[in-house]
Enzyme design. Sequence first.
Site, PDB file in Angstrom:
ATOM      1  N   ASN A 272       0.878  -1.179   0.000  1.00  0.00           N
ATOM      2  CA  ASN A 272       0.000   0.000   0.000  1.00  0.00           C
ATOM      3  C   ASN A 272       0.908   1.220   0.000  1.00  0.00           C
ATOM      4  O   ASN A 272       1.440   1.611   1.038  1.00  0.00           O
ATOM      5  CB  ASN A 272      -0.904  -0.013   1.232  1.00  0.00           C
TER       6      ASN A 272
ATOM      7  N   LYS B 178       3.410   0.883   3.139  1.00  0.00           N
ATOM      8  CA  LYS B 178       3.022  -0.161   4.079  1.00  0.00           C
ATOM      9  C   LYS B 178       3.089  -1.501   3.349  1.00  0.00           C
ATOM     10  O   LYS B 178       2.747  -1.580   2.170  1.00  0.00           O
ATOM     11  CB  LYS B 178       1.598   0.067   4.596  1.00  0.00           C
TER      12      LYS B 178
ATOM     13  N   ARG C  45      -2.639  -2.337  -3.385  1.00  0.00           N
ATOM     14  CA  ARG C  45      -3.864  -1.583  -3.170  1.00  0.00           C
ATOM     15  C   ARG C  45      -3.854  -0.384  -4.109  1.00  0.00           C
ATOM     16  O   ARG C  45      -2.911   0.406  -4.125  1.00  0.00           O
ATOM     17  CB  ARG C  45      -3.958  -1.090  -1.735  1.00  0.00           C
TER      18      ARG C  45
ATOM     19  N   HIS D 203     -13.348   2.005   0.259  1.00  0.00           N
ATOM     20  CA  HIS D 203     -13.267   0.995   1.322  1.00  0.00           C
ATOM     21  C   HIS D 203     -13.948  -0.300   0.894  1.00  0.00           C
ATOM     22  O   HIS D 203     -14.352  -1.117   1.731  1.00  0.00           O
ATOM     23  CB  HIS D 203     -13.921   1.478   2.636  1.00  0.00           C
TER      24      HIS D 203
ATOM     25  N   GLY E 228     -10.894   7.607   8.181  1.00  0.00           N
ATOM     26  CA  GLY E 228     -11.783   7.679   7.034  1.00  0.00           C
ATOM     27  C   GLY E 228     -12.962   6.783   7.338  1.00  0.00           C
ATOM     28  O   GLY E 228     -12.794   5.721   7.943  1.00  0.00           O
TER      29      GLY E 228
ATOM     30  N   ARG F  76     -12.064  14.986   7.274  1.00  0.00           N
ATOM     31  CA  ARG F  76     -12.870  15.294   6.089  1.00  0.00           C
ATOM     32  C   ARG F  76     -14.284  15.692   6.484  1.00  0.00           C
ATOM     33  O   ARG F  76     -14.848  15.176   7.440  1.00  0.00           O
ATOM     34  CB  ARG F  76     -12.938  14.090   5.144  1.00  0.00           C
TER      35      ARG F  76
ATOM     36  N   ASP G 162      -8.276  12.162  16.966  1.00  0.00           N
ATOM     37  CA  ASP G 162      -8.072  10.896  17.659  1.00  0.00           C
ATOM     38  C   ASP G 162      -9.325  10.631  18.497  1.00  0.00           C
ATOM     39  O   ASP G 162      -9.616  11.369  19.451  1.00  0.00           O
ATOM     40  CB  ASP G 162      -6.836  10.969  18.555  1.00  0.00           C
TER      41      ASP G 162
ATOM     42  N   GLU H  14      -8.090  -5.799   5.456  1.00  0.00           N
ATOM     43  CA  GLU H  14      -7.974  -5.495   4.034  1.00  0.00           C
ATOM     44  C   GLU H  14      -6.744  -6.142   3.414  1.00  0.00           C
ATOM     45  O   GLU H  14      -6.764  -6.533   2.242  1.00  0.00           O
ATOM     46  CB  GLU H  14      -7.952  -3.976   3.845  1.00  0.00           C
TER      47      GLU H  14
END
Length: 408
Positions: free
Chosen positions: A18, A25, A99, A188, A220, A249, A290, A392
């Site tokens: 990713n 990642k 991804r 997602h 997200g 967002r 957070d 995922e």
Amino acid sequence: MTDTAENSPIDGTVLVVNAGSSSLKYQVIHPGDEEVVADGLVERIGETTSKVTHWYRGDEVKRECELADHQAAIALVLELFQDSGVDIAESGLSAVGHRVVHGGRSFSQPTLIDEKVRSEIERISPLAPLHNPPNLVGIEAVSKLLPDVPAVAVFDTAFFSDLPAEAANYALDREVAEEYAIRRYGFHGTSHEFVSQLAAEFLERDLADLNQIVLHLGNGASASAVRGGTPIDTTMGMTPLEGLVMGTRTGDIDAGIVFQLSRVGGMSIDEIDKLFNKQSGLKGLCGENDFRAILERVEAGDEDADRAYRVYLHRLRRYIGAYMIELGRVDTIIFTAGVGENAAPVRADSLADLEGYGIVIDPERNAVRNGEPRRISADDSRVEVLVVPTNEELAIARAASSVARSAR
């Protein structure tokens, strides 16, 4: 001594990648038994000091060094494997799963990557300018260093590629929408598909018989309505900006606000883009994204945090209600991702006072924290409410392995 493919612990695994704009990642996973062999994160690529955390079979290595680009980052990752006695290029990897955030109208399934696919991902990158270009950089970097390993693109949008027309289309001039590929794509998707299938297994029910609401709540966030394993609606739209209130967002917002900020506020499109995507949501409302810190502030009586939490819940409950109507009958509601899996108050408050709709949360079950799928609804709840941890990376590994096998 370097392992060979015959005795390597990596034989038959999938490298999941990713790639972000300045990060990488990765995981090495056995898609069959779900074992994670290796896991890592490279941050601040292209900066003076890059940070690397690499875990392989119980051993963790941390480094700080300068990595000019993603190819240098991948080269370092392969070197770290080499230091553990594994030549990953010769160790029997079955595939690399990448991804890719946006598949546009071109990709509705995991796809073996060739030059034509690379070119198409690049062509549709304006639909996800913050995501697809770094995803493509990761593809190029890994392919140069592992040219003989099949590479597979797994798209966030694929699960939602066949949304019904009434859900997929915006009420925009048809010719304009067609020319600029404007429609609801959803995101997602890998997570929504994975947890909806796992929920059916957990309940020992046929997926084709289930009506599900999936709530992927992380920094997200998105929700989907899934009928018989097929999504009929989702909150994210042409971009991951639409829908639920998120960490930074806005989620749903009146498009006229863009005109106001531009005409009256004198803000540029780039400034508005940054405001909506990186400076809004929970962070914009209370200065914090957070969720653990927000809940602590709510408990302490902080008014800004309380307002942010109520705005978050209001939007979430609105979509839960809408999807209940769309589905007609709801068999299960699933919470997943970081907030969904760990924030018991969010689960309880988002489904509060819905007993008349057959939704009853058991407080003791809801308070339990573990990494397994679990039921949090009461015995007398007509709707099964579940917490299903998403994975995922495993979903990408399985998809990449399947595509690679079919291509042989």
